[in-house]
Design a protein around this motif. Structure first.
Motif, PDB file in Angstrom:
ATOM      1  N   VAL A 209       0.690  -1.230   0.032  1.00 45.57           N
ATOM      2  CA  VAL A 209      -0.260   0.328   0.037  1.00 45.57           C
ATOM      3  C   VAL A 209       1.169   1.313  -0.286  1.00 45.57           C
ATOM      4  O   VAL A 209       0.439   2.165  -0.794  1.00 45.57           O
ATOM      5  N   ILE A 210       2.084   1.629   1.880  1.00 44.45           N
ATOM      6  CA  ILE A 210       2.570   2.680   1.137  1.00 44.45           C
ATOM      7  C   ILE A 210       3.727   2.639   0.025  1.00 44.45           C
ATOM      8  O   ILE A 210       3.618   3.476  -0.873  1.00 44.45           O
ATOM      9  N   SER A 211       3.638   1.196  -1.214  1.00 46.58           N
ATOM     10  CA  SER A 211       4.384   1.756  -2.601  1.00 46.58           C
ATOM     11  C   SER A 211       3.888   2.236  -3.245  1.00 46.58           C
ATOM     12  O   SER A 211       4.441   3.455  -4.087  1.00 46.58           O
ATOM     13  N   LEU A 212       2.330   1.840  -3.209  1.00 56.58           N
ATOM     14  CA  LEU A 212       1.810   2.690  -4.288  1.00 56.58           C
ATOM     15  C   LEU A 212       1.378   3.577  -3.665  1.00 56.58           C
ATOM     16  O   LEU A 212       0.850   4.953  -5.220  1.00 56.58           O
ATOM     17  N   GLN A 213       1.275   4.427  -2.731  1.00 55.12           N
ATOM     18  CA  GLN A 213       1.063   5.484  -2.949  1.00 55.12           C
ATOM     19  C   GLN A 213       1.995   6.786  -2.935  1.00 55.12           C
ATOM     20  O   GLN A 213       1.581   7.343  -3.147  1.00 55.12           O
ATOM     21  N   THR A 214       3.291   5.946  -2.969  1.00 55.23           N
ATOM     22  CA  THR A 214       4.169   7.004  -2.529  1.00 55.23           C
ATOM     23  C   THR A 214       5.254   6.864  -4.272  1.00 55.23           C
ATOM     24  O   THR A 214       6.323   7.395  -4.009  1.00 55.23           O
ATOM     25  N   ARG A 215       4.993   5.686  -4.951  1.00 59.27           N
ATOM     26  CA  ARG A 215       5.342   5.497  -6.088  1.00 59.27           C
ATOM     27  C   ARG A 215       6.950   4.770  -6.396  1.00 59.27           C
ATOM     28  O   ARG A 215       7.483   5.135  -6.992  1.00 59.27           O
TER      29      ARG A 215
END
Length: 498
Positions: free
Chosen positions: A454-460
């Motif tokens: 989820v963090i990876s998707l949010q922060t790209r």
């Protein structure tokens, strides 16, 4: 200034013990001081003989530079512990010799070949740095051994006091730090709060459908010539002059508007405008005054009286789109109106459930805080105040506040304003951790992986580099702690809410 603990709702306070037990701790040659190992390393490098000799010409100046740091926070006596440590003289002497040899090898002083600087000159020129490096080389190990022997786990940077350091003598010092409070959580299973129904009512679905239709409405002119009636939209131009009174000392610029749409009888329309516009026709000129209440949302108008000149430019009706399959398809990839309604209902149901669960969990926390009274480490409170202020400042920056204006803020007042909330957040985190221990609640790697995705998707940020970065800076451990608290909160909600 209220700054976030965003969903999940249980307070996201993070207690990170890893850095403390890995050498990030307090050291000072005399007195009481907080200085992390990172700061010590940086300052040692600045005064290292292989890098810089100019600042060493004045030892007193170097001393001030090295130790010109903010003193540690005042500790809560109820959570403070102290250990007294003595290190044998022969170990101190060996540490001095090891550090001295390194300085001799690295020193670059005009007039002497590399590695040939006299020991006496090294001792004189780098006296403070030598002592600092000796302290850093032997204190952390003995400190860890001492706290392990007493089964103590610091949650604050240890503060060194009464340090005696002299080559040939035993090194003696005291270390003061905070620990988590000891208290009983007996009876937490008995805490009850009301568990509201999360079922979505038909009226709630209808209200959302009306809101969606209203957002897609169009304004169309009224074909026949007639006066404005309730529910019409008046298209007006206006000029408003501020009425002067004895308390007014400056002339305010008039307020104006062109082609403004106002709903006659609308919930957000001022009564004076409703009264003036009701029955008016296109082309009519109107004059009236509006006295705004002191609590009016627009500060410029609050408590003022405005004399308006208004011209009615037109009469319009709001046309709402029909609820049809075509309307549903305009809103997204829906097969029909029923398909749209079903998906909207599911979304609203989930949103209502999350909202009410979050509110109930907040009430559970409040009930626990009322039931259990215990002291909290001041260092953790100050960390939480810092976190809250940081989020607040970020929010102000996003709203366009300039850095130079932020510097003018009264930070002492802001910190004090955050204190009560910070204390409660720390208390809630400590309670949740204790309950998680009692319930043997654990977080598995799959849960951590999903959070990182989820963090990876949010922060790209690519997942692998994100994981590496969070592991290296200690954030992954804090994420795991927070997931455990969130999981504990869910267990309490399901079991205790009735």
């Amino acid at each position: 200034m209220n700054v976030d603990h965003s969903a999940p709702h249980f307070p996201r306070h993070r207690i990170d013990l890893g850095g403390i037990l890995n050498g990030c701790w307090t050291s000072k040659i005399s007195g009481r001081h907080t200085l992390s190992s990172t700061e010590v390393v940086n300052n040692t490098q600045q005064t290292d003989p292989a890098i810089d000799t100019a600042t060493q010409e004045n030892p007193e100046h170097t001393h001030d530079h090295v130790h010109d740091h903010q003193h540690g926070p005042t500790l809560n006596p109820e959570c403070s512990r102290e250990v007294e440590i003595e290190i044998a003289a022969d170990e101190v002497t060996r540490a001095f010799r090891t550090v001295l040899k390194r300085y001799q090898k690295q020193a670059r002083i005009p007039g002497f070949r590399a590695g040939k600087v006299p020991e006496s000159l090294i001792r004189t020129r780098f006296a403070e740095s030598l002592r600092q490096d000796v302290v850093e080389s032997i204190l952390p190990t003995h400190f860890r051994e001492a706290i392990e022997k007493q089964n103590l786990t610091p949650v604050s940077q240890p503060q060194v006091t009464d340090l005696h350091l002299q080559e040939g003598d035993p090194l003696k010092f005291k270390a003061v730090f905070e620990v988590l409070p000891e208290f009983s959580i007996e009876g937490y299973q008995d805490i009850k709060v009301d568990k509201p129904s999360t079922e979505l009512m038909d009226a709630e679905l209808d209200a959302e459908l009306d809101r969606i239709r209203d957002s897609r409405a169009t304004m169309e002119p009224v074909a026949e010539e007639r006066p404005l009636v309730e529910g019409d939209w008046a298209q007006i131009s206006f000029k408003g002059e501020f009425k002067q009174d004895e308390s007014t000392t400056e002339q305010s610029q008039p307020i104006t508007g062109e082609e403004v749409m106002i709903e006659v009888g609308g919930q957000n329309t001022l009564p004076a405008f409703n009264d003036a516009l009701r029955g008016a026709s296109t082309g009519q000129q109107l004059k009236f005054e509006v006295s705004y209440p002191q609590e009016f949302g627009e500060p410029r108008l609050a408590g003022k009286t405005i004399a308006y000149d208004v011209e009615v430019k037109g009469v319009k009706k709001k046309i709402l789109p029909e609820l049809s399959d075509e309307f549903a398809k305009e809103l997204g990839e829906y097969e029909s109106l029923e398909d749209f309604k079903q998906k909207l209902k599911e979304h609203l149901q989930l949103d209502k459930q999350r909202k009410l669960e979050a509110e109930t969990k907040d009430k559970l926390v409040e009930a626990m805080l009322a039931k259990y009274q215990f002291p909290v480490p001041e260092s953790l409170v100050q960390q939480q105040v810092d976190a809250r202020l940081d989020r607040g400042l970020r929010a102000l920056a996003q709203q366009g506040m300039r850095t130079e204006d932020m510097r003018k803020l009264d930070f002492a007042r802001l910190r004090e304003a955050q204190r009560e909330s910070a204390v409660n957040e720390v208390k809630a985190s400590i309670l949740l951790d204790r309950i998680a221990d009692a319930e043997s609640i654990k977080v598995d790697e799959g849960e951590v992986d999903r959070e990182l995705e989820v963090i990876s998707l949010q922060t790209r940020e690519p997942l692998d580099s994100l994981r590496t970065r969070l592991t290296n800076d200690g954030s992954l451990a804090r994420i795991r702690e927070q997931l455990r608290r969130d999981k504990t909160g869910s267990v309490l909600y399901e079991r205790l809410a009735s």
